[in-house]
Design a protein around this motif. Sequence first.
Motif, PDB file in Angstrom:
ATOM      1  N   THR A 110      -4.122  -9.286   3.013  1.00 56.20           N
ATOM      2  CA  THR A 110      -5.280 -10.173   3.109  1.00 56.20           C
ATOM      3  C   THR A 110      -5.752 -10.659   1.737  1.00 56.20           C
ATOM      4  O   THR A 110      -6.332 -11.735   1.640  1.00 56.20           O
ATOM      5  CB  THR A 110      -6.445  -9.504   3.869  1.00 56.20           C
ATOM      6  OG1 THR A 110      -6.802  -8.284   3.208  1.00 56.20           O
ATOM      7  CG2 THR A 110      -6.053  -9.208   5.303  1.00 56.20           C
ATOM      8  N   LYS A 113      -2.835 -13.432   0.901  1.00 55.66           N
ATOM      9  CA  LYS A 113      -2.666 -14.575   1.805  1.00 55.66           C
ATOM     10  C   LYS A 113      -3.922 -14.675   2.650  1.00 55.66           C
ATOM     11  O   LYS A 113      -4.088 -13.973   3.647  1.00 55.66           O
ATOM     12  CB  LYS A 113      -1.423 -14.388   2.686  1.00 55.66           C
ATOM     13  CG  LYS A 113      -0.941 -15.672   3.306  1.00 55.66           C
ATOM     14  CD  LYS A 113      -0.566 -16.688   2.251  1.00 55.66           C
ATOM     15  CE  LYS A 113       0.520 -17.620   2.686  1.00 55.66           C
ATOM     16  NZ  LYS A 113       0.836 -18.603   1.650  1.00 55.66           N
ATOM     17  N   ARG A 114      -4.797 -15.540   2.210  1.00 56.26           N
ATOM     18  CA  ARG A 114      -6.094 -15.682   2.875  1.00 56.26           C
ATOM     19  C   ARG A 114      -5.984 -16.548   4.127  1.00 56.26           C
ATOM     20  O   ARG A 114      -5.062 -17.337   4.264  1.00 56.26           O
ATOM     21  CB  ARG A 114      -7.100 -16.255   1.897  1.00 56.26           C
ATOM     22  CG  ARG A 114      -7.350 -15.268   0.769  1.00 56.26           C
ATOM     23  CD  ARG A 114      -8.357 -15.777  -0.231  1.00 56.26           C
ATOM     24  NE  ARG A 114      -8.501 -14.801  -1.303  1.00 56.26           N
ATOM     25  CZ  ARG A 114      -9.607 -14.105  -1.509  1.00 56.26           C
ATOM     26  NH1 ARG A 114     -10.638 -14.268  -0.746  1.00 56.26           N
ATOM     27  NH2 ARG A 114      -9.655 -13.251  -2.501  1.00 56.26           N
ATOM     28  N   GLY A 115      -6.960 -16.376   4.973  1.00 56.94           N
ATOM     29  CA  GLY A 115      -6.996 -17.120   6.228  1.00 56.94           C
ATOM     30  C   GLY A 115      -7.765 -18.419   6.083  1.00 56.94           C
ATOM     31  O   GLY A 115      -7.933 -18.964   4.983  1.00 56.94           O
ATOM     32  N   ILE A 116      -8.261 -18.890   7.194  1.00 58.11           N
ATOM     33  CA  ILE A 116      -9.009 -20.145   7.252  1.00 58.11           C
ATOM     34  C   ILE A 116     -10.217 -20.077   6.325  1.00 58.11           C
ATOM     35  O   ILE A 116     -10.914 -19.065   6.249  1.00 58.11           O
ATOM     36  CB  ILE A 116      -9.456 -20.420   8.706  1.00 58.11           C
ATOM     37  CG1 ILE A 116      -8.222 -20.646   9.570  1.00 58.11           C
ATOM     38  CG2 ILE A 116     -10.391 -21.611   8.789  1.00 58.11           C
ATOM     39  CD1 ILE A 116      -8.525 -20.796  11.041  1.00 58.11           C
ATOM     40  N   ILE A 122      -9.346 -10.256   8.544  1.00 62.89           N
ATOM     41  CA  ILE A 122      -8.610 -10.505   9.778  1.00 62.89           C
ATOM     42  C   ILE A 122      -9.672 -10.766  10.838  1.00 62.89           C
ATOM     43  O   ILE A 122     -10.622  -9.991  10.986  1.00 62.89           O
ATOM     44  CB  ILE A 122      -7.743  -9.278  10.170  1.00 62.89           C
ATOM     45  CG1 ILE A 122      -6.739  -8.928   9.070  1.00 62.89           C
ATOM     46  CG2 ILE A 122      -7.057  -9.507  11.507  1.00 62.89           C
ATOM     47  CD1 ILE A 122      -5.676  -9.941   8.812  1.00 62.89           C
ATOM     48  N   LYS A 123      -9.531 -11.858  11.571  1.00 62.67           N
ATOM     49  CA  LYS A 123     -10.567 -12.247  12.535  1.00 62.67           C
ATOM     50  C   LYS A 123     -10.392 -11.610  13.914  1.00 62.67           C
ATOM     51  O   LYS A 123     -11.359 -11.443  14.634  1.00 62.67           O
ATOM     52  CB  LYS A 123     -10.602 -13.767  12.698  1.00 62.67           C
ATOM     53  CG  LYS A 123     -10.912 -14.503  11.413  1.00 62.67           C
ATOM     54  CD  LYS A 123     -12.287 -14.201  10.911  1.00 62.67           C
ATOM     55  CE  LYS A 123     -12.611 -15.069   9.707  1.00 62.67           C
ATOM     56  NZ  LYS A 123     -13.677 -14.532   8.901  1.00 62.67           N
ATOM     57  N   THR A 127      -3.018 -11.166  14.526  1.00 64.87           N
ATOM     58  CA  THR A 127      -2.835 -11.956  13.311  1.00 64.87           C
ATOM     59  C   THR A 127      -1.487 -11.539  12.741  1.00 64.87           C
ATOM     60  O   THR A 127      -1.154 -10.359  12.713  1.00 64.87           O
ATOM     61  CB  THR A 127      -3.968 -11.692  12.305  1.00 64.87           C
ATOM     62  OG1 THR A 127      -5.202 -12.136  12.890  1.00 64.87           O
ATOM     63  CG2 THR A 127      -3.731 -12.408  10.994  1.00 64.87           C
ATOM     64  N   ARG A 140       0.590 -16.779   6.987  1.00 66.17           N
ATOM     65  CA  ARG A 140      -0.413 -16.001   7.723  1.00 66.17           C
ATOM     66  C   ARG A 140      -0.802 -16.841   8.920  1.00 66.17           C
ATOM     67  O   ARG A 140      -1.143 -18.021   8.774  1.00 66.17           O
ATOM     68  CB  ARG A 140      -1.636 -15.729   6.839  1.00 66.17           C
ATOM     69  CG  ARG A 140      -2.770 -15.014   7.575  1.00 66.17           C
ATOM     70  CD  ARG A 140      -3.909 -14.700   6.637  1.00 66.17           C
ATOM     71  NE  ARG A 140      -5.067 -14.213   7.361  1.00 66.17           N
ATOM     72  CZ  ARG A 140      -6.073 -13.545   6.806  1.00 66.17           C
ATOM     73  NH1 ARG A 140      -6.063 -13.299   5.500  1.00 66.17           N
ATOM     74  NH2 ARG A 140      -7.081 -13.125   7.527  1.00 66.17           N
ATOM     75  N   TYR A 141      -0.744 -16.250  10.100  1.00 72.18           N
ATOM     76  CA  TYR A 141      -0.961 -16.990  11.337  1.00 72.18           C
ATOM     77  C   TYR A 141      -1.953 -16.239  12.211  1.00 72.18           C
ATOM     78  O   TYR A 141      -1.807 -15.043  12.438  1.00 72.18           O
ATOM     79  CB  TYR A 141       0.365 -17.157  12.095  1.00 72.18           C
ATOM     80  CG  TYR A 141       1.451 -17.749  11.226  1.00 72.18           C
ATOM     81  CD1 TYR A 141       1.592 -19.125  11.109  1.00 72.18           C
ATOM     82  CD2 TYR A 141       2.309 -16.923  10.507  1.00 72.18           C
ATOM     83  CE1 TYR A 141       2.582 -19.667  10.291  1.00 72.18           C
ATOM     84  CE2 TYR A 141       3.296 -17.455   9.690  1.00 72.18           C
ATOM     85  CZ  TYR A 141       3.427 -18.823   9.581  1.00 72.18           C
ATOM     86  OH  TYR A 141       4.398 -19.348   8.766  1.00 72.18           O
ATOM     87  N   GLY A 142      -2.939 -16.944  12.710  1.00 69.48           N
ATOM     88  CA  GLY A 142      -3.953 -16.347  13.568  1.00 69.48           C
ATOM     89  C   GLY A 142      -3.427 -16.089  14.966  1.00 69.48           C
ATOM     90  O   GLY A 142      -2.308 -16.484  15.330  1.00 69.48           O
TER      91      GLY A 142
END
Length: 163
Positions: A110, A113-116, A122-123, A127, A140-142
């Motif tokens: 995390t 490689k950050r998310g949105i 992690i939401k 993920t 990184r894919y949700g």
Amino acid sequence: MAISDFSFNTIDGHSTPLARFSGRVLLLCNTASECGFTKQYEALEKLHRRYQHEGLSVIGFPCNQFGQQEPGQATDIKQFCQIRYGVSFLLSEKIEVNGQHAHPLWQYLTKHKRGILGSKAIKWNFTKFLIDREGKIVGRYGPLTPPQALQDRIEELLQVKTG
């Protein structure tokens, strides 16, 4: 630090260094047995079976941090995955992916490689992180991205020719 510097305990309690997967493409996913996305186990297993001999390793990391959707013990989780979805890919022991008790591997993932909107957190369950053969995090894919949507990218990383 690099991906290969980390290790995790399998669902059976065996310490497993990620260095063991050196030179392989990795698909790492936090999972849960009682989630609306749980059916993704099936697609993860299909990717595993199709590409394991080409150099793909799928590893599931059960996590109970989102809606308490992974309440079972290791034997319950393993049995559920095998019976319901035929899971033969490697599963870790139950871990946390967020917060001060997050597994060090997931802290690393995390951070790098950050998310949105640049979020590290992690939401939700399922993920996915895609790692190339050199250990670089390339995606990184949700949970809304189904595993099968990663097939072309996986083939590219594996240099598999289809058709």
